[in-house]
Design a protein around this motif. Structure first.
Motif, PDB file in Angstrom:
ATOM      1  N   THR A 167       0.848  -1.181   0.000  1.00 57.98           N
ATOM      2  CA  THR A 167       0.000   0.000   0.000  1.00 57.98           C
ATOM      3  C   THR A 167       0.887   1.236   0.000  1.00 57.98           C
ATOM      4  O   THR A 167       2.040   1.195  -0.391  1.00 57.98           O
ATOM      5  CB  THR A 167      -0.964  -0.020   1.201  1.00 57.98           C
ATOM      6  N   ARG A 169       1.836   4.989   2.325  1.00 57.32           N
ATOM      7  CA  ARG A 169       1.684   5.714   3.579  1.00 57.32           C
ATOM      8  C   ARG A 169       1.557   7.204   3.305  1.00 57.32           C
ATOM      9  O   ARG A 169       2.268   7.759   2.462  1.00 57.32           O
ATOM     10  CB  ARG A 169       2.881   5.459   4.497  1.00 57.32           C
ATOM     11  N   GLY A 192      -0.455   7.510   8.565  1.00 51.68           N
ATOM     12  CA  GLY A 192      -1.070   6.197   8.394  1.00 51.68           C
ATOM     13  C   GLY A 192      -1.010   5.730   6.946  1.00 51.68           C
ATOM     14  O   GLY A 192      -0.722   6.497   6.029  1.00 51.68           O
ATOM     15  N   THR A 193      -1.254   4.447   6.728  1.00 49.51           N
ATOM     16  CA  THR A 193      -1.324   3.927   5.364  1.00 49.51           C
ATOM     17  C   THR A 193      -2.749   4.124   4.840  1.00 49.51           C
ATOM     18  O   THR A 193      -3.701   4.299   5.601  1.00 49.51           O
ATOM     19  CB  THR A 193      -0.967   2.438   5.308  1.00 49.51           C
ATOM     20  N   ASP A 195      -4.718   1.922   3.623  1.00 46.72           N
ATOM     21  CA  ASP A 195      -5.593   0.863   4.130  1.00 46.72           C
ATOM     22  C   ASP A 195      -6.027   1.110   5.565  1.00 46.72           C
ATOM     23  O   ASP A 195      -7.099   0.673   5.990  1.00 46.72           O
ATOM     24  CB  ASP A 195      -4.894  -0.493   4.031  1.00 46.72           C
ATOM     25  N   GLN A 196      -5.205   1.808   6.332  1.00 45.53           N
ATOM     26  CA  GLN A 196      -5.505   2.033   7.740  1.00 45.53           C
ATOM     27  C   GLN A 196      -6.476   3.185   7.965  1.00 45.53           C
ATOM     28  O   GLN A 196      -7.331   3.120   8.858  1.00 45.53           O
ATOM     29  CB  GLN A 196      -4.212   2.329   8.507  1.00 45.53           C
ATOM     30  N   VAL A 197      -6.356   4.263   7.183  1.00 46.71           N
ATOM     31  CA  VAL A 197      -7.040   5.499   7.562  1.00 46.71           C
ATOM     32  C   VAL A 197      -8.137   5.967   6.620  1.00 46.71           C
ATOM     33  O   VAL A 197      -9.024   6.718   7.038  1.00 46.71           O
ATOM     34  CB  VAL A 197      -6.019   6.645   7.751  1.00 46.71           C
TER      35      VAL A 197
END
Length: 277
Positions: A167, A169, A192-193, A195-197
Motif C-alpha cells: 500500500t 503511507r 497512516g497507510t 488501508d488504515q485510515v
C-alpha cells in the motif's frame, strides 16, 4: 406475499419495507422510462446486487433513454441518486458491493487520464503554483513544495505518499473543507497507510492505481475522477481532478525516516460544479 403479510402482523399492505431491510431484497419500480431500485446495504445479498449490476450494464443501448433512481439505506442514513447515465448507477452499485463485502477490493472511481497540457486547461492557480514548486525543487520533497503544503491560504487537499509494502503511507497531508470526510477524519490521515485510515475502499484502490502510474511514468499525471464515495454524511457523488507528481524523498525529511520515491497529489474541484476536492 399474502401469507408473509399475515405472519408479520401490523406492517400494512406494503411488506416490501420489511423484505428490503430484513431479508436483503431489492425493490424495483418501473413506470414507463422511469426505474427506481431500493435496498438496504446492511442486509442486501451480494447476489441481488450482482443481478442489479448485470441489468444496468446490459441496458446501455443508445436508443434507450431511462431515468433511474437508486435509493440506498446505510448505517449513515438513506441516500437517493437519480441519473439517466447507466455508468453512474453502476458506480453506486459497485460502491454498495464494497460496503457489503469490504474484503473484495474494487476501484469504483471512474478515472479519465488527460495529457499534461490539461493542467493549464484547468485554469487553477493552485495547480499552477504546485507545478512551479515541483519544477523549482527538482521534483524533490523540499522547499518550495513543503512551503506550499504548509501555506494556510491553500484551501485544497494536498498529500505526499510513499510506498509501504503493498500500500502507500500518507507522509504529509493537507486537508480540504470540500473533502468527502469531516476534519476529524482527515486530520488523522498523516502518518497512516491508505488501508488504515481512508474510510472508502474504492477510493483506496483508485489512489493506489494513480500513485503506481505516476511512479512508473515519472512525469505529471492528470486525471478527471468521478464516482460515489462513502462520505462522512453518507453516500455522495463527487467529481474532481487529481494531479499526481512523482517526487524524490530525502533521507533527512523532518519527522519521517522514509527515503526514495513518493508521489505528491493535488485534489482539485471541478470548476463548473465545485462538487468535490
Amino acid at each position: 406475499m399474502a401469507d408473509l403479510a399475515a405472519k408479520l402482523g401490523r406492517l400494512g399492505e406494503d411488506v416490501s419495507e420489511f423484505a428490503i431491510h430484513t431479508m436483503g431484497w431489492i425493490r424495483c419500480t418501473s413506470i414507463g422510462a422511469f426505474e427506481e431500485y431500493s435496498f438496504d446495504a446492511r442486509s442486501v445479498h451480494t447476489q441481488a446486487l450482482t443481478t442489479l449490476l448485470d441489468r444496468l450494464v446490459s441496458d446501455t443501448a443508445p436508443s434507450t433513454t431511462r431515468l433511474r433512481c437508486i435509493e440506498v439505506t446505510t448505517a449513515r442514513g438513506t441516500t437517493k441518486i437519480s441519473d439517466d447515465r447507466p455508468d453512474r448507477m453502476v458506480s453506486l452499485v459497485l460502491k454498495c458491493m464494497e460496503i457489503v463485502n469490504p474484503r473484495a477490493p474494487k476501484d469504483s472511481i471512474r478515472r479519465g487520464r488527460m495529457d499534461s497540457s490539461g493542467i493549464a486547461a484547468l485554469d487553477d492557480p493552485v495547480a499552477a503554483r504546485l507545478i512551479a514548486a515541483w519544477k523549482a525543487s527538482g521534483a524533490t520533497l523540499r522547499a518550495p513544495i513543503l512551503d506550499l503544503m504548509t501555506d494556510p491560504s491553500i484551501n485544497r487537499g494536498i498529500k505526499v505518499m510513499v510506498p509501504h509494502g503493498e500500500t502507500f503511507r500518507l507522509m504529509r497531508y493537507h486537508g480540504s473543507p470540500n473533502a468527502p470526510w469531516d476534519p476529524a477524519t482527515w486530520r488523522a490521515f498523516e502518518g497512516g497507510t491508505l488501508d488504515q485510515v481512508v474510510p472508502d475502499r474504492g477510493m483506496i484502490e483508485s489512489v493506489k492505481a494513480s500513485t503506481r502510474t505516476a511512479l512508473a511514468i515519472r512525469e505529471p499525471l492528470v486525471e478527471f475522477c468521478e464516482g460515489v464515495i462513502l462520505a462522512s454524511q453518507g453516500l455522495k457523488e463527487f467529481q474532481w481532478y487529481r494531479i499526481s507528481l512523482p517526487v524524490d524523498v530525502p533521507t533527512n525529511t523532518a519527522g519521517f525516516g522514509d527515503a526514495g520515491q513518493g508521489v505528491l497529489v493535488l485534489l482539485s474541484p471541478v470548476p463548473q460544479t465545485r462538487q468535490a476536492a
